[in-house]
Design a protein around this motif. Structure first.
Motif, PDB file in Angstrom:
ATOM      1  N   ARG A  53      36.427   0.338 118.362  1.00 52.27           N
ATOM      2  CA  ARG A  53      35.512  -0.118 119.405  1.00 52.27           C
ATOM      3  C   ARG A  53      34.549  -1.158 118.828  1.00 52.27           C
ATOM      4  NH1 ARG A  53      35.201   5.310 119.585  1.00 52.27           N
ATOM      5  NH2 ARG A  53      33.064   5.248 118.766  1.00 52.27           N
ATOM      6  N   PRO A  54      34.606  -2.385 119.304  1.00 52.25           N
ATOM      7  CA  PRO A  54      33.611  -3.368 118.858  1.00 52.25           C
ATOM      8  C   PRO A  54      32.271  -3.153 119.560  1.00 52.25           C
ATOM      9  CG  PRO A  54      35.116  -4.385 120.411  1.00 52.25           C
ATOM     10  CD  PRO A  54      35.622  -2.988 120.185  1.00 52.25           C
ATOM     11  N   GLN A  55      31.202  -3.558 118.886  1.00 49.81           N
ATOM     12  CA  GLN A  55      29.883  -3.495 119.494  1.00 49.81           C
ATOM     13  C   GLN A  55      29.809  -4.549 120.593  1.00 49.81           C
ATOM     14  OE1 GLN A  55      27.520  -1.310 118.950  1.00 49.81           O
ATOM     15  NE2 GLN A  55      28.493  -0.261 117.220  1.00 49.81           N
ATOM     16  N   THR A  56      29.639  -4.101 121.816  1.00 52.68           N
ATOM     17  CA  THR A  56      29.739  -5.019 122.954  1.00 52.68           C
ATOM     18  C   THR A  56      28.658  -6.084 122.933  1.00 52.68           C
ATOM     19  OG1 THR A  56      30.662  -3.199 124.269  1.00 52.68           O
ATOM     20  CG2 THR A  56      29.874  -5.132 125.459  1.00 52.68           C
ATOM     21  N   VAL A  98      30.744  -9.325 114.181  1.00 53.74           N
ATOM     22  CA  VAL A  98      30.652  -8.195 115.118  1.00 53.74           C
ATOM     23  C   VAL A  98      31.077  -6.923 114.389  1.00 53.74           C
ATOM     24  CG1 VAL A  98      31.439  -7.269 117.317  1.00 53.74           C
ATOM     25  CG2 VAL A  98      31.126  -9.735 117.044  1.00 53.74           C
ATOM     26  N   ASP A  99      30.293  -5.875 114.531  1.00 53.04           N
ATOM     27  CA  ASP A  99      30.604  -4.590 113.898  1.00 53.04           C
ATOM     28  C   ASP A  99      31.650  -3.838 114.711  1.00 53.04           C
ATOM     29  OD1 ASP A  99      28.667  -5.286 112.106  1.00 53.04           O
ATOM     30  OD2 ASP A  99      27.119  -3.987 112.964  1.00 53.04           O
ATOM     31  N   VAL A 115      33.556   0.107 115.132  1.00 54.63           N
ATOM     32  CA  VAL A 115      33.498   1.546 114.875  1.00 54.63           C
ATOM     33  C   VAL A 115      34.923   2.081 114.960  1.00 54.63           C
ATOM     34  CG1 VAL A 115      32.577   3.772 115.593  1.00 54.63           C
ATOM     35  CG2 VAL A 115      31.167   1.708 115.801  1.00 54.63           C
ATOM     36  N   PRO A 166      31.886   2.805 110.350  1.00 51.77           N
ATOM     37  CA  PRO A 166      31.748   1.405 110.789  1.00 51.77           C
ATOM     38  C   PRO A 166      32.403   0.446 109.801  1.00 51.77           C
ATOM     39  CG  PRO A 166      29.747   2.097 109.704  1.00 51.77           C
ATOM     40  CD  PRO A 166      30.684   3.287 109.658  1.00 51.77           C
ATOM     41  N   GLN A 220      26.871  -7.280 120.400  1.00 52.68           N
ATOM     42  CA  GLN A 220      27.132  -8.237 119.319  1.00 52.68           C
ATOM     43  C   GLN A 220      28.302  -9.153 119.662  1.00 52.68           C
ATOM     44  OE1 GLN A 220      27.708  -6.141 115.644  1.00 52.68           O
ATOM     45  NE2 GLN A 220      25.595  -5.378 115.561  1.00 52.68           N
ATOM     46  N   ASP A 271      40.136  -7.952 117.369  1.00 49.06           N
ATOM     47  CA  ASP A 271      39.191  -7.243 116.502  1.00 49.06           C
ATOM     48  C   ASP A 271      38.959  -7.996 115.196  1.00 49.06           C
ATOM     49  OD1 ASP A 271      38.876  -5.215 118.339  1.00 49.06           O
ATOM     50  OD2 ASP A 271      40.455  -3.959 117.482  1.00 49.06           O
ATOM     51  N   THR A 290      31.328  -3.273 108.948  1.00 48.15           N
ATOM     52  CA  THR A 290      30.275  -4.252 109.216  1.00 48.15           C
ATOM     53  C   THR A 290      30.381  -5.503 108.365  1.00 48.15           C
ATOM     54  OG1 THR A 290      28.785  -3.187 107.626  1.00 48.15           O
ATOM     55  CG2 THR A 290      28.696  -2.408 109.902  1.00 48.15           C
TER      56      THR A 290
END
Length: 511
Positions: free
Chosen positions: A141-144, A60-61, A63, A84, A146, A52, A86
């Protein structure tokens, strides 16, 4: 070397880059798992945390949904809902670009340049996909999308730049009529591949062609020694689907000087951050002691702050531009003054100025001076036979400001974002304000710099004649110098060191 071997070695380079990036966070976390938790906790928790961190470093953002027990212990407003993260730790992205440059250069040294480039980027993308799939949990949870796109894109930028060094210059030199008008491009570049040319002098008329036995692109040098370009050159450029030569030259010059201005502002900002860290060393140490993170926690905190150094450099550039930065909603750090509330517990933030600065407005001169110097250097390096008009200079200056504003605006957008819940959803500079003010300041300064008088063109064709433009003198000698003393002057040079050595030689007793 075979194609398969080149591709495999490039993929191995990509594996090493990914391993270093993830290992920077994974090694201290693994030591912490072994010493503090006695290996009782599942190690995959620390693995996912390291991945992460690496993903955040590549833009990568994330959540985050905190556990209710942790929310009650922290007592942070807004932490009970998912929030988030970011903000990008740009140290990881910078490292990926630098390693990508190295990989690209190594691929360029092989007979299969683009096979190596493709293997490196494909291998990096595959490894990134595996990391993204292994990192997701209910808590973080990373933005998949991105995660699958941004890290390979950053690495690919470095690889392509490293593999394509020199290609852009040859491409510019091959544009018909552009060499000699673009600053920094030697007249005649690109002619060797298309044919030969002859320069005119005095009252001699000569014809230069762009191909042996071909009349396309010929130009006739008239009696006055200047070039009267025929319509064939324009037709050649139009046939190639290119813009007019003046537009191409102005756009390329604006791109070059705008990138140089942005780099100059970042250099000044980096030096400023370094000086602030040195002068605020006692404050930073005091904040370290307040955190009481222990040895391993201090190491992890230091690595986190080192990855934030590029962000601080960009924030300093935003401060010089005028808008400054925010470290939370309702806060401001700008040349006008500093208004801060509770800030994140990072010791490196101790470098932020406090209160109002009596001479803070002086920092606004940095973009002006850098833009002016970039334009002056561009003006002095111009090698065009026909000087550009005032309108062309003004358009080039405004283009310089536009390029610098776009670059620093994008960097400001990438360096800021949300760092946590509540007030911390706004950290960093406002990219629109930074880009607009940098474009305005650099553009005005560049226009003034391009309107400065050009240096005299000497007989050697450079922008600065070695003899001051006086005819009948040899390069490296002053007008009126006798032949007997000319060689001595050439040996000793015109610098202060040469004059000092000459005086010492004359003062020594002769044998």
């Amino acid at each position: 070397m075979k194609r398969l071997t080149t591709a495999l070695l490039a993929a191995l380079d990509a594996l090493i880059v990914v391993a270093i990036g993830v290992g920077i966070a994974l090694v201290p976390l693994t030591v912490l798992w072994a010493t503090q938790f006695d290996m009782a906790v599942n190690w995959l928790v620390f693995w996912r945390a390291a991945v992460d961190v690496w993903l955040v470093g590549n833009g990568v953002d994330l959540v985050v949904q905190l556990d209710p027990t942790l929310v009650a212990a922290l007592n942070l407003p807004g932490s009970d809902a998912a929030f988030p993260i970011t903000i990008a730790l740009l140290g990881f992205a910078l490292m990926a670009v630098l390693f990508g440059l190295r990989t690209g250069r190594r691929a360029a040294e092989t007979p299969y340049r683009w096979v190596g480039v493709t293997g490196a980027i494909a291998g990096y993308a595959l490894l990134t996909a595996l990391l993204v799939l292994s990192a997701g949990t209910d808590a973080v949870r990373p933005q998949t999308v991105q995660g699958l796109v941004l890290p390979p894109l950053i690495f690919a930028a470095g690889v392509l730049i490293g593999a394509g060094q020199g290609q852009l210059g040859r491409l510019i030199g091959s544009i018909p009529g552009l060499p000699g008008r673009l600053p920094g491009v030697v007249r005649g570049a690109g002619r060797g591949a298309t044919g030969s040319s002859a320069d005119s002098a005095g009252n001699v008329a000569s014809v230069s062609g762009s191909g042996a036995g071909s009349s396309a692109g010929k130009s006739v040098h008239g009696l006055n020694g200047t070039s009267n370009t025929s319509s064939n050159t324009s037709s050649t450029g139009a046939a190639a689907g290119l813009l007019p030569v003046a537009v191409c030259a102005g756009a390329a010059a604006a791109l070059r000087s705008g990138a140089a201005a942005a780099a100059g502002i970042l250099c000044v900002s980096g030096i400023t951050v370094f000086v602030l860290i040195l002068t605020s060393y006692a404050t930073i140490i005091g904040l370290y002691e307040t955190v009481q993170a222990g040895v391993l926690g201090g190491i992890a905190l230091t690595l986190l702050q080192l990855s934030l150094i590029p962000n601080l450099v960009i924030w300093a550039a935003a401060w010089f531009a005028g808008p400054g930065i925010a470290v939370g909603v309702g806060t401001s750090v700008s040349p006008v003054g500093t208004s801060l509330g509770a800030v994140p517990g990072l010791p490196i933030l101790g470098v932020l100025p406090q209160g109002s600065l009596a001479f803070g407005f002086v920092g606004l001169l940095v973009p002006l001076l850098v833009g002016f110097l970039a334009a002056v250097i561009l003006r002095q390096r111009a090698t065009a036979d026909v000087p550009p008009s005032i309108s062309e200079r003004l358009l080039t200056g405004l283009g310089t400001g536009f390029v610098a504003g776009v670059l620093l605006g994008l960097l400001a957008w990438w360096s800021g974002g949300a760092l946590g819940p509540g007030r911390l959803v706004e950290v960093g500079p406002n990219p629109l304000l930074v880009g607009a003010l940098v474009a305005l300041e650099v553009g005005i300064a560049a226009c003034l710099g391009l309107l400065t008088p050009a240096p005299p063109v000497g007989a050697n064709g450079s922008g600065r004649g070695a003899t001051g433009g006086m005819p009948g003198t040899k390069p490296g000698t002053k007008p009126g110098t006798k032949p007997a003393t000319a060689s001595r002057a050439a040996r000793s040079g015109t610098s202060g060191v040469g004059r000092l050595l000459g005086r010492l030689r004359a003062a020594l007793p002769r044998r």
